[in-house]
Scaffold this motif. Sequence first.
Motif, PDB file in Angstrom:
ATOM      1  N   PRO A  87       0.796  -1.236   0.000  1.00 49.75           N
ATOM      2  CA  PRO A  87       0.000   0.000   0.000  1.00 49.75           C
ATOM      3  C   PRO A  87       0.823   1.277   0.000  1.00 49.75           C
ATOM      4  N   HIS A  88       2.071   1.197   0.478  1.00 50.83           N
ATOM      5  CA  HIS A  88       2.915   2.392   0.557  1.00 50.83           C
ATOM      6  C   HIS A  88       3.712   2.635  -0.723  1.00 50.83           C
ATOM      7  N   THR A  90       3.773   3.049  -5.031  1.00 54.39           N
ATOM      8  CA  THR A  90       2.965   3.342  -6.209  1.00 54.39           C
ATOM      9  C   THR A  90       2.812   2.074  -7.048  1.00 54.39           C
ATOM     10  N   ASN A  94       5.342  -1.108  -7.271  1.00 58.07           N
ATOM     11  CA  ASN A  94       4.843  -2.461  -7.027  1.00 58.07           C
ATOM     12  C   ASN A  94       5.226  -3.395  -8.160  1.00 58.07           C
ATOM     13  N   LYS A 122      -0.336   6.035  -9.157  1.00 53.05           N
ATOM     14  CA  LYS A 122      -1.338   5.871  -8.103  1.00 53.05           C
ATOM     15  C   LYS A 122      -0.906   4.805  -7.097  1.00 53.05           C
ATOM     16  N   TYR A 123      -1.638   4.772  -5.974  1.00 54.44           N
ATOM     17  CA  TYR A 123      -1.397   3.776  -4.937  1.00 54.44           C
ATOM     18  C   TYR A 123      -2.527   2.736  -4.968  1.00 54.44           C
TER      19      TYR A 123
END
Length: 218
Positions: A87-88, A90, A94, A122-123
């Motif tokens: 989640p931390h 982008t 990832n 985006k995340y």
Amino acid sequence: MFSIHMKKQLAHFPLEISFEADREIVVLFGPSGSGKTTVLNCIAGLSHPDAGSITLNGVCFFDGKSRPVAPRRRNIGYLFQDYALFPHMTVEKNIRYGMKGGSSAHVDQLVEVLGIGHLLGKYPQQISGGEKQRVALARALATEPQMLLLDEPLSALDRKTRLQCQEELLRLHRDWNIPYVIVTHDLEEAKKLGDAIYFIERGQIVDTFIKRPVSANI
């Protein structure tokens, strides 16, 4: 060529699975708790059988005698049920996580093929379930794996998105031409995706459906 012949004692029953495949899509179908995910984890090296052997393209990952090959050295992509995106990070970070350098052109191609270029900054919490599935798939393929494992990757999606993602998986399989092993408890999905379907109950293959020749020992 992939082969697995394994035995592992689970909490309530013994898991005994044996099959072989070349570049097909193999589906492990059955109720929750029947041992399907344990099979994937043993292939990936996150867990180990009590006995048996696991080989891919002539390399033995496990034989019950020598030290098992570490997960990072198996070159296997794994798409988890919950996608396991950080989640931390982008979307771009990832996707690149776990790559050892790697080709930017290769990643750019994956991003284009999966249609996720607009998501790179985006995340995970900012994108939809279908988009998360595509990002997780891009991350699994970014390492150019010899094999792809998918653990009920579409179960949380709505029907329309699920059907779209099924088509995406089939198209990518034609492009990559590597073996897939997919876990699902959706029979319609199993029949659509699988070249070979192994029906598993309480750790045993109880039935088999083959679309085209795949070796199996039941």
